[in-house]
Design an enzyme around this catalytic site. Structure first.
Site, PDB file in Angstrom:
ATOM      1  CB  SER A 145      -0.733   0.181   1.349  1.00 36.28           C
ATOM      2  OG  SER A 145      -1.584   1.301   1.353  1.00 36.28           O
ATOM      3  CE1 TYR A 158      -3.752  -1.885   5.351  1.00 35.41           C
ATOM      4  CE2 TYR A 158      -3.271   0.536   4.914  1.00 35.41           C
ATOM      5  CZ  TYR A 158      -3.656  -0.760   4.429  1.00 35.41           C
ATOM      6  OH  TYR A 158      -3.941  -0.995   3.148  1.00 35.41           O
TER       7      TYR A 158
END
Length: 271
Positions: A145, A158
């Site tokens: 990501s 995250y």
């Protein structure tokens, strides 16, 4: 472009929803054998029918929680028993379970973010590597990501775990390149499903009962605050664009590319 993927066996974790589904469909269009791994069996079987329609050479649905090493071992054994080999592994499973400043976060959510983002990747990679090494060839593609590159506030764990996915990609590429295996990552930015009614599973962040829907209903301003602007007319990627990147990295055309993190982000990092 001739990808050389026809007949190759491709395992896509989380392949029954959103980005994973789009990746599976992209490989099906190349005539690959596609294995969809996930937890929502009804959605998984629906996706498998779509893969057949798309042109997959063969399709297998396997229900498994990839944060569990035992279930991953069973999945890989089933794939090898039916198809003999795993040529391409796409570690797509990932996500976040909440949105909080780190100081306010619940440690229980850390464990979930760690498990779903990095433990799943380690489990599946560890299970397929011996077979790839034995045949001196393979492709591993990890879905990271842009959060793991720039760090998103309210998503500390995250972001850290996606950064770990990127670092693992580089280290593993150094370890297995001499065995004919390439290892790369894709770092998407903002990739919602185009048709949520068809493209999400019960465990998806985009499901009507998922974390994004809950946060949008209760903390929409905070969600909006962590968004980044692209350089393009639209502000989100399409799942199919992540699928196209995965196909390229798995293809014969990318045989000399390894240890890379490919951002599919509309230029958010330089905007």
């Amino acid at each position: 472009m001739e990808t050389g993927l026809a007949g190759r066996t491709v395992v896509v974790t989380g392949g029954n929803a959103n980005i994973g589904r789009a990746i599976a469909l992209a490989f099906a269009a190349e005539g690959a054998v596609v294995v969809v791994v996930g937890r929502d069996e009804a959605q998984g079987r629906r996706v498998c029918e779509q893969l057949r329609e798309q042109g997959a050479a063969d399709v297998l649905w396997h229900a498994a929680d990839v944060t569990d090493r035992g279930q991953v071992g069973g999945m890989v054994a089933a794939v090898q028993g039916r198809f003999g080999t795993v040529d391409v592994l796409v570690n797509n499973v990932g996500g976040n379970v909440d949105l909080d400043a780190f100081v306010d976060s619940d440690p229980a959510t850390w464990e979930q973010d760690i498990a779903v983002n990095i433990t799943s990747t380690l489990n599946c990679t560890h299970a397929v590597l011996p077979g790839m090494i034995a045949k001196e060839g393979g492709r591993i593609i990890n879905i990271g990501s842009t959060s793991g590159i720039v760090g998103d506030p309210l998503l500390a764990v995250y972001s850290a775990m996606k950064g770990a996915v990127h670092a693992f990609t580089k280290v593993l590429a150094k370890e297995v390149g001499r065995q004919g295996i390439t290892v790369n990552a894709i770092a998407p930015y903002g990739t919602p499903p185009q048709n949520p009614g068809e493209e999400v599973s019960t465990g998806s962040r985009w499901h009507p009962d998922g974390v994004f829907a809950r946060l949008a209903a209760t903390r929409g301003d905070e969600m909006h605050s962590i968004g980044r602007r692209t350089l393009l007319q639209r502000q989100f990627a399409f799942p199919a664009e992540i699928g196209a990147a995965a196909v390229f990295l798995a293809s014969d055309a990318a045989a000399f590319i390894t240890g890379q993190v490919l951002s599919v982000d509309g230029g958010t990092q330089i905007a």
